[in-house]
Structures are given as C-alpha cells and as structure tokens.
Design a protein around this motif. Sequence first.
Motif, PDB file in Angstrom:
ATOM      1  N   PHE A   1       0.796  -1.220   0.000  1.00  0.00           N
ATOM      2  CA  PHE A   1       0.000   0.000   0.000  1.00  0.00           C
ATOM      3  C   PHE A   1       0.838   1.285   0.000  1.00  0.00           C
ATOM      4  CE2 PHE A   1      -2.689  -3.247   1.952  1.00  0.00           C
ATOM      5  CZ  PHE A   1      -3.859  -3.103   1.203  1.00  0.00           C
ATOM      6  N   GLY A   2       2.148   1.170   0.162  1.00  0.00           N
ATOM      7  CA  GLY A   2       2.987   2.342   0.232  1.00  0.00           C
ATOM      8  C   GLY A   2       2.964   2.975   1.612  1.00  0.00           C
ATOM      9  N   ALA A   3       3.905   3.880   1.842  1.00  0.00           N
ATOM     10  CA  ALA A   3       4.009   4.536   3.147  1.00  0.00           C
ATOM     11  C   ALA A   3       3.382   5.923   3.075  1.00  0.00           C
ATOM     12  CB  ALA A   3       5.465   4.650   3.568  1.00  0.00           C
ATOM     13  N   PRO A   4       2.659   6.329   4.110  1.00  0.00           N
ATOM     14  CA  PRO A   4       2.128   7.693   4.133  1.00  0.00           C
ATOM     15  C   PRO A   4       3.266   8.705   4.206  1.00  0.00           C
ATOM     16  CG  PRO A   4       1.867   6.659   6.279  1.00  0.00           C
ATOM     17  CD  PRO A   4       2.343   5.592   5.346  1.00  0.00           C
ATOM     18  N   ARG A   5       3.137   9.802   3.438  1.00  0.00           N
ATOM     19  CA  ARG A   5       4.157  10.843   3.446  1.00  0.00           C
ATOM     20  C   ARG A   5       3.785  12.013   4.343  1.00  0.00           C
ATOM     21  NH1 ARG A   5       6.126  11.206  -2.920  1.00  0.00           N
ATOM     22  NH2 ARG A   5       6.763   9.003  -3.109  1.00  0.00           N
ATOM     23  N   SER A   6       2.537  12.102   4.737  1.00  0.00           N
ATOM     24  CA  SER A   6       2.072  13.170   5.624  1.00  0.00           C
ATOM     25  C   SER A   6       0.931  12.624   6.464  1.00  0.00           C
ATOM     26  CB  SER A   6       1.598  14.377   4.817  1.00  0.00           C
ATOM     27  OG  SER A   6       0.368  14.075   4.172  1.00  0.00           O
ATOM     28  N   PRO A   7       0.615  13.268   7.585  1.00  0.00           N
ATOM     29  CA  PRO A   7      -0.513  12.811   8.392  1.00  0.00           C
ATOM     30  C   PRO A   7      -1.822  12.753   7.613  1.00  0.00           C
ATOM     31  CG  PRO A   7       0.817  14.352   9.642  1.00  0.00           C
ATOM     32  CD  PRO A   7       1.350  14.372   8.247  1.00  0.00           C
ATOM     33  N   GLN A   8      -1.981  13.634   6.629  1.00  0.00           N
ATOM     34  CA  GLN A   8      -3.219  13.643   5.858  1.00  0.00           C
ATOM     35  C   GLN A   8      -3.378  12.368   5.029  1.00  0.00           C
ATOM     36  OE1 GLN A   8      -1.058  16.303   6.096  1.00  0.00           O
ATOM     37  NE2 GLN A   8      -2.419  17.243   7.627  1.00  0.00           N
ATOM     38  N   ASP A   9      -2.268  11.741   4.669  1.00  0.00           N
ATOM     39  CA  ASP A   9      -2.332  10.509   3.880  1.00  0.00           C
ATOM     40  C   ASP A   9      -2.968   9.356   4.646  1.00  0.00           C
ATOM     41  OD1 ASP A   9      -1.108  11.834   1.818  1.00  0.00           O
ATOM     42  OD2 ASP A   9       0.896  10.978   2.187  1.00  0.00           O
ATOM     43  N   LEU A  10      -3.022   9.471   5.979  1.00  0.00           N
ATOM     44  CA  LEU A  10      -3.562   8.370   6.774  1.00  0.00           C
ATOM     45  C   LEU A  10      -5.026   8.097   6.451  1.00  0.00           C
ATOM     46  CD1 LEU A  10      -1.943   9.245  10.220  1.00  0.00           C
ATOM     47  CD2 LEU A  10      -1.345   7.328   8.721  1.00  0.00           C
ATOM     48  N   ALA A  11      -5.735   9.103   5.945  1.00  0.00           N
ATOM     49  CA  ALA A  11      -7.148   8.913   5.592  1.00  0.00           C
ATOM     50  C   ALA A  11      -7.317   7.898   4.468  1.00  0.00           C
ATOM     51  CB  ALA A  11      -7.769  10.254   5.194  1.00  0.00           C
ATOM     52  N   HIS A  12      -6.237   7.623   3.757  1.00  0.00           N
ATOM     53  CA  HIS A  12      -6.308   6.686   2.628  1.00  0.00           C
ATOM     54  C   HIS A  12      -5.636   5.350   2.960  1.00  0.00           C
ATOM     55  CE1 HIS A  12      -7.638  10.226   0.477  1.00  0.00           C
ATOM     56  NE2 HIS A  12      -6.497  10.850   0.786  1.00  0.00           N
ATOM     57  N   HIS A  13      -5.341   5.136   4.237  1.00  0.00           N
ATOM     58  CA  HIS A  13      -4.683   3.893   4.645  1.00  0.00           C
ATOM     59  C   HIS A  13      -5.587   3.082   5.580  1.00  0.00           C
ATOM     60  CE1 HIS A  13      -0.518   3.852   3.112  1.00  0.00           C
ATOM     61  NE2 HIS A  13      -0.708   5.169   2.984  1.00  0.00           N
ATOM     62  N   ARG A  14      -5.193   1.866   5.791  1.00  0.00           N
ATOM     63  CA  ARG A  14      -5.900   0.978   6.722  1.00  0.00           C
ATOM     64  C   ARG A  14      -5.328   1.204   8.124  1.00  0.00           C
ATOM     65  NH1 ARG A  14      -6.580  -4.730   3.333  1.00  0.00           N
ATOM     66  NH2 ARG A  14      -7.681  -3.783   1.551  1.00  0.00           N
ATOM     67  N   CYS A  15      -6.069   1.909   8.925  1.00  0.00           N
ATOM     68  CA  CYS A  15      -5.590   2.294  10.248  1.00  0.00           C
ATOM     69  C   CYS A  15      -6.175   1.388  11.322  1.00  0.00           C
ATOM     70  CB  CYS A  15      -5.948   3.752  10.536  1.00  0.00           C
ATOM     71  SG  CYS A  15      -5.134   4.910   9.407  1.00  0.00           S
ATOM     72  N   LEU A  16      -5.316   0.978  12.239  1.00  0.00           N
ATOM     73  CA  LEU A  16      -5.668   0.098  13.355  1.00  0.00           C
ATOM     74  C   LEU A  16      -5.716   0.963  14.600  1.00  0.00           C
ATOM     75  CD1 LEU A  16      -3.070  -2.653  12.381  1.00  0.00           C
ATOM     76  CD2 LEU A  16      -5.408  -2.397  11.519  1.00  0.00           C
ATOM     77  N   VAL A  17      -6.898   1.184  15.149  1.00  0.00           N
ATOM     78  CA  VAL A  17      -7.109   2.277  16.092  1.00  0.00           C
ATOM     79  C   VAL A  17      -7.552   1.762  17.454  1.00  0.00           C
ATOM     80  CG1 VAL A  17      -8.265   4.496  16.468  1.00  0.00           C
ATOM     81  CG2 VAL A  17      -7.807   3.707  14.138  1.00  0.00           C
ATOM     82  N   HIS A  18      -6.953   2.357  18.475  1.00  0.00           N
ATOM     83  CA  HIS A  18      -7.307   2.005  19.856  1.00  0.00           C
ATOM     84  C   HIS A  18      -8.480   2.855  20.325  1.00  0.00           C
ATOM     85  CE1 HIS A  18      -6.589   2.294  24.365  1.00  0.00           C
ATOM     86  NE2 HIS A  18      -6.842   1.029  24.151  1.00  0.00           N
ATOM     87  N   ARG A  19      -9.458   2.183  20.946  1.00  0.00           N
ATOM     88  CA  ARG A  19     -10.572   2.890  21.565  1.00  0.00           C
ATOM     89  C   ARG A  19     -10.366   2.881  23.078  1.00  0.00           C
ATOM     90  NH1 ARG A  19     -15.670   3.999  19.857  1.00  0.00           N
ATOM     91  NH2 ARG A  19     -15.752   2.341  18.281  1.00  0.00           N
TER      92      ARG A  19
END
Length: 293
Positions: free
Chosen positions: A176-194
């Motif tokens: 999937f490639g590496a995010p280059r900025s925090p804004q790129d995270l919206a286009h990645h599969r994020c594993l999030v702690h609740r």
Amino acid sequence: MALTSDVHRLLPAFLAAAESQSFSAAARMLGVTPAAVSKSVRLLEQRLGRVLFQRNTHFVMLTEEGVALREQVSPLWHTLNQALENPADEPEGLVRISVIPGFGRYRLMPELARFQQRYPKVRLDLAMDPRRVNLIGERIDVAIGQRSVQDNRVVAREIAPMRMMMAASPAYLAQFGAPRSPQDLAHHRCLVHRNPGNGRLQSWLAQEVTLEEQNAWLISTYPDVLVDAALADMGIVSLADWYLEPHIAQGRLLPLLEDDWAAPQPLWVKYPSHQLAPRARVFVDFLLNTFTK
C-alpha cells in the motif's frame, strides 16, 4: 512560642482529618467518635492560634496554615511511628498498586522479580486498569499513570516518559505504500485504539489527527490485538513505545512519520501524602530508582 503539653496528643486527629478531609472518616481511622476528632482539632487550633480547617456540613478542607502544618508534621510523625513500630524488622505486608496496563505488562512486570527478591515479605496486589482511580477512596497505596493530580492529599513524582509511535509491517508498506504526511492516513488501513473508559478513539500524532470510525480498518480496546494485526500486515498502528519498540528493533515493524510523533509525555508515580507504610515506601523508592532517568 512554647507549646502546651497536650499539643502532641492532638496531632493524630489533625493528621487523620487532613488525610481524609472528613472528621467522620478520621474518627473511623482512629477508633473514636467524630465529636472527639472535632474537639481535638478545635483544641489544637486554640493552642496554636491558627485556623487549620475550613468547615461546612459536608466536608472539611485544610486552610493554607493547615497545609503548611501537615507538610511540616507528617514526615516527622511517620518517621517516629516507623521507629516505634518496627525498629529492626524488614518491610512486610500487602501493597495495593494501580497501573496503566501497557506500562504494567511491558515495563513494570520484568522488574518485579528483582523487587521481591530484595523484599521477600512484601506482597503485591496489582490492578492493571485503564481508568482514573481514587487513591484515597479506594485505599490504593501506589498508582502509576499518565496524568498528574490536583489533590493536596496526593503526591505525584515524575518518572521516565512515554512516547507514542507509529508503524506498519514491511509487507503492508510494500502493498500500500508509506504515508508521506498525516493527511495521507485517511487513505490507509488504520488500526485504532478505543479508550475503554470514555469510548473515544485515540488521536494520532503531534497534530492530534482524529480518525473517524469509518476511516478505521480495525478498532479495539485491547492494544495487543492491534499489535497482532499490524504484525499480520493488516494496517498502520499508533501506540505507546512499550508496545511497538521491540518489534521495530527486530524489523518486524517499520516506523512511520517520525517527524510528526508527539513529544514524550511524562508518567507519574502517585501515592497518598500522609505517612506511607514501610512496605509502600520501599516500593515507591524502587519505582523511582528504576524508572527515573
């Protein structure tokens, strides 16, 4: 000013009331009536010529003069009690501890064998809860957490800081490639702690990027589940250093957006400001010696 001979016998009532902020609770601690505690405190105020407590129908609160007296007297009283109770015995008994789970599992636990080898008569009751605790109300001896406290009954000592990190597996990044900025995270599969305490999703990075549920590929209240998912090439994870450092060191995960990581945040050892039992004191000293850089 010369003190009358009865001032010293009035101090236990003052110290107990200062700790509990309640004459009734102080009476239970001392095995006397609330009226007896109130009378002793009033007599002490008269002898010293100071107002030590502000009173209303629900609670009592130390005045500035009361705080100053407690800070002067409490350590001396503690030292005297230790000398009289167990002048030669090694510490023993149960220490009740509350600690945030990740630090408890990955930082504290590897050190506890060394502590108990040194103090074999001290037993530990270890609660690893992701919540705020009331040290006084829950009768906890020592707590370790991220937040300091605004309570004059509690001492907070800073220890080694925690840092939030971000990483993903080499296989995920190859696909999937590496995010280059925090804004790129919206286009990645994020594993999030609740946060299990308030139900909120954890913010990411120094810019406090907030991920909405529809942008999260996996949500869990259990951080180790998210680590397992990252190792299984499922996405990008952001967690405290104690979860991710070993895997980054082994090359199983690769750090991402390091320039955007938040600054390290302090952790705190917290304990009641009244005299600590010897068993709790040696544990606090052990924590400070082990985790203070």
